[in-house]
Design a protein around this motif. Structure first.
Motif, short mmCIF file in Angstrom:
data_model
loop_
_atom_site.label_atom_id
_atom_site.label_comp_id
_atom_site.label_asym_id
_atom_site.label_seq_id
_atom_site.Cartn_x
_atom_site.Cartn_y
_atom_site.Cartn_z
N SER A 37 0.83 -1.20 0.00
CA SER A 37 0.00 0.00 0.00
C SER A 37 0.87 1.25 0.00
O SER A 37 1.98 1.26 0.53
N PHE A 38 0.35 2.30 -0.62
CA PHE A 38 1.00 3.61 -0.65
C PHE A 38 -0.03 4.66 -0.26
O PHE A 38 -1.21 4.53 -0.58
N GLN A 39 0.45 5.70 0.39
CA GLN A 39 -0.42 6.82 0.72
C GLN A 39 -0.22 7.95 -0.28
O GLN A 39 0.84 8.08 -0.88
N SER A 40 -1.25 8.76 -0.43
CA SER A 40 -1.15 9.92 -1.31
C SER A 40 0.04 10.78 -0.91
O SER A 40 0.23 11.10 0.26
N ASP A 42 3.20 9.78 -1.34
CA ASP A 42 4.38 8.92 -1.24
C ASP A 42 5.14 8.91 -2.56
O ASP A 42 4.54 8.84 -3.65
N ASN A 317 -3.38 7.51 -10.93
CA ASN A 317 -3.20 7.52 -9.48
C ASN A 317 -1.77 7.88 -9.07
O ASN A 317 -1.45 7.89 -7.88
N THR A 318 -0.92 8.16 -10.04
CA THR A 318 0.43 8.66 -9.75
C THR A 318 0.78 9.76 -10.76
O THR A 318 0.15 9.87 -11.82
N ALA A 333 2.53 9.17 -5.65
CA ALA A 333 1.12 8.76 -5.54
C ALA A 333 0.21 9.99 -5.44
O ALA A 333 0.45 10.89 -4.63
N THR A 335 -3.16 9.43 -5.07
CA THR A 335 -4.22 8.93 -4.21
C THR A 335 -3.64 7.80 -3.36
O THR A 335 -2.52 7.34 -3.59
N ASP A 336 -4.37 7.36 -2.37
CA ASP A 336 -3.98 6.15 -1.65
C ASP A 336 -4.08 4.96 -2.61
O ASP A 336 -5.05 4.84 -3.37
N GLN A 338 -3.79 0.73 -2.96
CA GLN A 338 -3.86 -0.52 -2.21
C GLN A 338 -3.10 -1.63 -2.94
O GLN A 338 -2.91 -1.56 -4.16
#
Length: 403
Positions: A37-40, A42, A317-318, A333, A335-336, A338
């Protein structure tokens, strides 16, 4: 951007970086899927290109950049003075500029300039031995300058590719210790492009520019011929090289002024002082736009192995940034994200994404050979209001323009 780039020799540190990247992502078909997972916000990937080159018109307009990593060789004040044509401008907070002229280095033979001895040596070991043809690159009679000048005469700004990128690819082949292995990998890659669409030559050199393309091919053959890849010097092979940089090249932007602006945001200033600085920066950007238009960065193009596997979406999303001020690409990123979620980027610029579905689809089909079925395009599929008559007219005008 979705094709394999396993055709260039890797240095040990590159192999390690790629292995680390594969711990974060896995490739499914022609896409990347997150394995964690990555957070917005990152930074989920940082990568250096296999090869890159500055745009020829940027170089002509005295955008001084490191020949290897494209880092700006002007400090922020020098850059803004040149781009506004105002030598009286003085930027405050000079400590916010990270350009260090004391580290600059030159090729002792042709005087090509680098931001550091490390970049000079890396270029020499990778491709520059083949490109260092004796006289100074400032000499208009230098063979490479003649070829690049011919390219400029056919291709006016804004640039999205570079003849120098092709030249560097060939130079890397020339210097490879195991030529057959590199040629085999690259030839397979080129053939996959040709088989997908035999007549592709990227919009920069479409069929209406066949004569110009032939001139460039002939000049390249005469001054920079490599027998082991002689098939690339045929009209079909030459087209395939432009297909490569056209469908896979990633634009690179480096600007010492932009980095100075970013650094000033970290200053501890009072409200009034901060407001004054922001107002002055806004005025400078207005003047830059007025005088220089889109010529704001030491821009170029590069080929990236990991980033190239990411598919396009009109709602990515990136996003790609160049926060280090050189050719190092950062994937951030938006957005978050998953685990098992696909990593997507935009192949279009900000302006391109803001246009209607018709214009986006047209650009993606012409330049990247696919029809986008991202959520945004699907949702707009039946909404005719999304496509304006003005956009369609602009597209028709674009087709009539030169390269």
């Amino acid at each position: 951007m979705t094709l394999s780039r396993d055709w260039l020799p890797r240095r040990p540190e590159e192999t390690e970086r790629i292995a680390q990247g594969r711990e974060l992502f896995r490739q499914i078909g022609k896409g990347l899927v997150a394995q964690k997972s990555f957070q917005s916000g990152d930074v989920i990937l940082e990568e250096k290109p296999l090869v890159c080159a500055q745009f020829s018109w940027n170089e002509l307009y005295k955008y001084k950049a490191c020949e290897f990593c494209l880092r700006s060789l002007e400090n922020a004040e020098e850059m803004v003075r040149r781009l506004t044509n105002d030598p009286s401008i003085i930027l405050p907070y000079p400590e916010c500029c990270d350009v260090d002229a004391s580290k600059f280095s030159f090729c002792s033979q042709c005087q090509v300039q680098y931001c550091s001895p490390e970049c000079r040596d890396a270029a020499w070991n990778s491709y520059h031995q083949a490109l260092c043809l004796g006289p100074s690159r400032e000499d208009p009679d230098h063979p490479l300058n003649q070829l690049i000048n011919q390219w400029r005469s056919f291709h006016y700004p804004p640039e999205t590719g570079s003849m120098m990128l092709i030249i560097k690819i060939i130079a890397m082949i020339m210097q490879a210790k195991d030529k057959s292995a590199v040629i085999s990998k690259f030839s397979t890659f080129v053939n996959s492009v040709i088989n997908e669409r035999e007549d592709i030559a990227h919009k920069l050199l479409g069929e209406q520019f066949m004569d110009q393309r032939e001139i460039l091919r002939s000049m390249l053959t005469e001054i920079f011929f490599e027998e082991s890849v002689q098939q690339w010097y045929t009209p079909e092979g030459f087209n395939s090289l432009f297909a490569l940089i056209g469908t896979n090249g990633q634009g690179i932007g480096s600007s010492s002024f932009s980095r100075w602006v970013k650094a000033t945001e970290e200053l501890q200033l009072g409200d009034a002082e901060k407001q004054q600085l922001d107002d002055n920066i806004d005025k400078l950007y207005d003047r830059l736009q007025e005088v220089s238009g889109s010529f704001l960065d030491c821009e170029g193009s590069g080929l990236y192995q990991l980033q190239s596997a990411a598919n396009h979406s009109c709602v990515p999303n990136t996003e790609i940034t160049f926060s280090h001020g050189d050719h190092t690409l950062s994937l951030v990123a938006l957005t978050d994200i998953q685990p098992d979620e696909e990593i997507t980027i935009s192949y279009l610029g900000c302006c391109g994404l803001d246009r209607g579905r018709h214009s986006r689809q047209k650009a993606l089909k012409e330049n990247y050979l696919f029809t986008c079925n991202c959520p945004k395009c699907v949702s707009q599929c039946d909404d005719e209001s999304i496509t304006t008559d003005d956009e369609e007219e602009e597209d028709e005008d674009d087709e009539d323009n030169e390269i």
